[in-house]
Scaffold this motif. Structure first.
Motif, short mmCIF file in Angstrom:
data_model
loop_
_atom_site.label_atom_id
_atom_site.label_comp_id
_atom_site.label_asym_id
_atom_site.label_seq_id
_atom_site.Cartn_x
_atom_site.Cartn_y
_atom_site.Cartn_z
N MET A 1 45.04 44.70 30.73
CA MET A 1 46.39 44.22 30.52
C MET A 1 46.31 42.75 30.09
O MET A 1 45.65 41.95 30.74
N PRO A 2 46.97 42.40 29.00
CA PRO A 2 46.94 41.00 28.55
C PRO A 2 47.62 40.07 29.56
O PRO A 2 48.63 40.44 30.17
N ALA A 3 47.08 38.87 29.71
CA ALA A 3 47.66 37.88 30.61
C ALA A 3 49.09 37.53 30.22
O ALA A 3 49.90 37.14 31.06
N SER A 4 49.42 37.70 28.95
CA SER A 4 50.76 37.37 28.47
C SER A 4 51.83 38.21 29.17
O SER A 4 52.96 37.76 29.35
N ILE A 5 51.49 39.42 29.58
CA ILE A 5 52.45 40.26 30.31
C ILE A 5 52.81 39.58 31.63
O ILE A 5 53.97 39.55 32.03
N ASN A 6 51.81 39.02 32.30
CA ASN A 6 52.06 38.34 33.56
C ASN A 6 52.98 37.13 33.36
O ASN A 6 53.86 36.86 34.18
N ILE A 7 52.79 36.41 32.26
CA ILE A 7 53.61 35.24 31.98
C ILE A 7 55.05 35.65 31.69
O ILE A 7 56.00 35.06 32.22
N VAL A 8 55.24 36.67 30.88
CA VAL A 8 56.59 37.15 30.58
C VAL A 8 57.26 37.65 31.85
O VAL A 8 58.41 37.30 32.15
N ALA A 9 56.55 38.45 32.64
CA ALA A 9 57.12 38.98 33.88
C ALA A 9 57.44 37.86 34.86
O ALA A 9 58.45 37.92 35.57
N ALA A 10 56.60 36.83 34.92
CA ALA A 10 56.86 35.69 35.81
C ALA A 10 58.14 34.96 35.39
O ALA A 10 58.92 34.54 36.24
N SER A 11 58.36 34.84 34.08
CA SER A 11 59.60 34.19 33.63
C SER A 11 60.82 35.02 34.01
O SER A 11 61.86 34.48 34.37
N LEU A 12 60.67 36.35 33.96
CA LEU A 12 61.78 37.22 34.39
C LEU A 12 62.03 37.05 35.89
O LEU A 12 63.17 36.91 36.32
N GLU A 13 60.95 37.08 36.66
CA GLU A 13 61.09 36.93 38.11
C GLU A 13 61.69 35.58 38.46
O GLU A 13 62.58 35.49 39.31
N PHE A 14 61.22 34.53 37.82
CA PHE A 14 61.73 33.19 38.07
C PHE A 14 63.24 33.13 37.84
O PHE A 14 63.97 32.49 38.59
N ASN A 15 63.68 33.81 36.81
CA ASN A 15 65.10 33.82 36.47
C ASN A 15 65.87 34.96 37.13
O ASN A 15 67.03 35.19 36.80
N ARG A 16 65.18 35.64 38.06
CA ARG A 16 65.78 36.73 38.84
C ARG A 16 66.39 37.81 37.96
O ARG A 16 67.53 38.24 38.16
#
Length: 143
Positions: A1-16
């Motif tokens: 899994m590309p690390a970019s998925i984690n970054i995108v998902a973290a931005s979603l989580e951060f913004n709830r």
């Protein structure tokens, strides 16, 4: 899994945002589908600091459906399996410590549905000064 998925998902989580809301927010042209162009626009708008090659790898990993779009099911699966805790902690944010979004009215929700700037919490997340808030994706940088 590309690390970019984690970054995108973290931005979603951060913004709830849920994966579904995130999919809709990443649909920059509001056609109901996330294309490579939509993904690039969202990454730039959110200042996720991903290289073009990383965005393209992410898009390919999400197994673009016929017509060059990411399916909502694949998006939800990828976001659901992402590892966000380490990304958030490396930026000084505890999981679940995202920012609160301003309450949306029916008028603002209908005006902004699917558009990056106000739709689903990315740019629509407000501070007391009503300025946009983004997840700082530069690790260990003082606030």
């Amino acid at each position: 899994m590309p690390a970019s998925i984690n970054i995108v998902a973290a931005s979603l989580e951060f913004n709830r945002l849920s994966a579904t809301d995130g999919y809709d927010a990443f649909d920059a042209d509001e056609d109901g589908l996330v294309s490579l162009s939509d993904l690039q626009t969202a990454v730039e708008t959110l200042e996720l600091n991903l290289k073009q090659s990383e965005v393209e790898t992410l898009f390919k990993h999400l197994e673009a459906a016929e017509g060059g779009h990411v399916s909502k099911d694949k998006w939800q699966e990828a976001m659901g399996s992402a590892k966000t805790t380490e990304i958030l902690q490396s930026r000084g944010v505890a999981a679940g410590d995202g920012v609160e979004s301003a309450p949306a009215t029916e008028d603002t929700a209908s005006e902004s549905r699917g558009s990056m700037p106000t739709a689903a919490g990315f740019q629509g997340v407000r501070t007391p000064e009503h300025s946009a808030t983004q997840l700082d994706l530069e690790p260990n940088r003082p606030p």
